[in-house]
Design a protein around this motif. Sequence first.
Motif, short mmCIF file in Angstrom:
data_model
loop_
_atom_site.label_atom_id
_atom_site.label_comp_id
_atom_site.label_asym_id
_atom_site.label_seq_id
_atom_site.Cartn_x
_atom_site.Cartn_y
_atom_site.Cartn_z
N TYR A 1 0.81 -1.21 0.00
CA TYR A 1 0.00 0.00 0.00
C TYR A 1 0.84 1.26 0.00
O TYR A 1 0.32 2.36 -0.08
N TYR B 1 -3.03 2.43 7.41
CA TYR B 1 -3.53 1.71 6.24
C TYR B 1 -4.79 0.89 6.51
O TYR B 1 -5.36 0.32 5.58
N ALA C 1 -7.85 -2.74 3.72
CA ALA C 1 -7.05 -2.95 2.52
C ALA C 1 -6.92 -4.42 2.16
O ALA C 1 -6.82 -4.77 1.00
#
Length: 507
Positions: A18, A66, A75
């Motif tokens: 990410y 994240y 994610a």
Amino acid sequence: MAAVWQQVLAVDARYNAYRTPTFPQFRTQYIRRRSQLLRENAKAGHPPALRRQYLRLRGQLLGQRYGPLSEPGSARAYSNSIVRSSRTTLDRMEDFEDDPRALGARGHRRSISRGSYQLQAQMNRAVYEDRPPGSVVPTSAAEASRAMAGDTSLSENYAFAGMYHVFDQHVDEAVPRVRFANDDRHRLACCSLDGSISLCQLVPAPPTVLRVLRGHTRGVSDFAWSLSNDILVSTSLDATMRIWASEDGRCIREIPDPDGAELLCCTFQPVNNNLTVVGNAKHNVHVMNISTGKKVKGGSSKLTGRVLALSFDAPGRLLWAGDDRGSVFSFLFDMATGKLTKAKRLVVHEGSPVTSISARSWVSREARDPSLLINACLNKLLLYRVVDNEGTLQLKRSFPIEQSSHPVRSIFCPLMSFRQGACVVTGSEDMCVHFFDVERAAKAAVNKLQGHSAPVLDVSFNCDESLLASSDASGMVIVWRREQKGRQTPYCKDISRIRMERPVVRN
């Protein structure tokens, strides 16, 4: 407390996909640097409680930045492709991260210490002696790795949904070598005994032949991509090697063989791509400077037969060469001068040509053996351990294939296995592509791909293992697509139709 920094690195690697999604090279450099710093700090003697606290805080901070990977909307939920990207990034470190000294000034890779192979082999032997056959080393790092991969089996991971595309621009002439570009998913090249090299692009659809490199007057026996993929080196039966610009297909330089002999194989020196090693039909190995077009002083040595296969270890300190009389020689490579020093010789089988050599520093994360994968005309694929710093080999196991006369090649799968086991892939004269689990004691065959109508000579994975290319003795190149969970991948067009519909060629 090495386990703690390994756990920290595993947490970083899980989130690494990410970071800067448009700059994958930065992610690779970031995780390498993190590994180096964590390893150095592990030697500083910090209290164990402090290290565990750091691990907890690091996980919390990454989760806040994240999103926690365990939440459905986070994610992680957006899919296996991201996980594979994280796996790919972490795997780039495999051959260099055991020793921080492998990274020199400005990030250039240096050779590892002379005793590293011997020390690593001794440690591996102790581990192997204490475990049952076919099992894996029960480390926390292995558990974290398997969790990242969803704990899927090798059989599931290497299931293929069918053909993605078939290239037949070289039909009726053998394609001895097919290779994806380095760290690339969709660029592919193949060379042919018709004297040409094809550069292909697999996306956007339909797959196309971007350009055909012509100039050799006889068949092209081998080629190699440079590390940055901007240059290709090719060797030919016309006794020359050529340097090509991949961007526009022009021939930058033609270099005659110092002995005036047929050139049969080539490989770049992995640290210094200005140097290329070639093997010829007069039993000689030469180190060539592609900038000057001249042979490096002290960079030549003689084998017992025609040189058919070459492979460096990842740091570029050891070179192995195989000949058509069944011998494999190891050479010490002087990083400063390019000089070759003959070290060891192994007779695989007297009179059986050695047609392929592939080196790997770790077979898998759970079985970190420096290894060599060898094809010889024995109806077997052979896996050897590298047991010392001079390239001495010890047979680990063999796998049954059909190979008695053709120059068949094999590869290690590019991603280190996050599962129990590790996979190798080989061509075969039975017209199939074979997958073997090197850690499975019995029934090592994982998969077999059928579709070729001639002996399969070479195989190549792209960087994330989503595509596999194979070439055969009739000139056909098949690109196979790996099956993805939750998606129906349509089988490519019927093979007879594809052979009639030639791919688009751009001049």
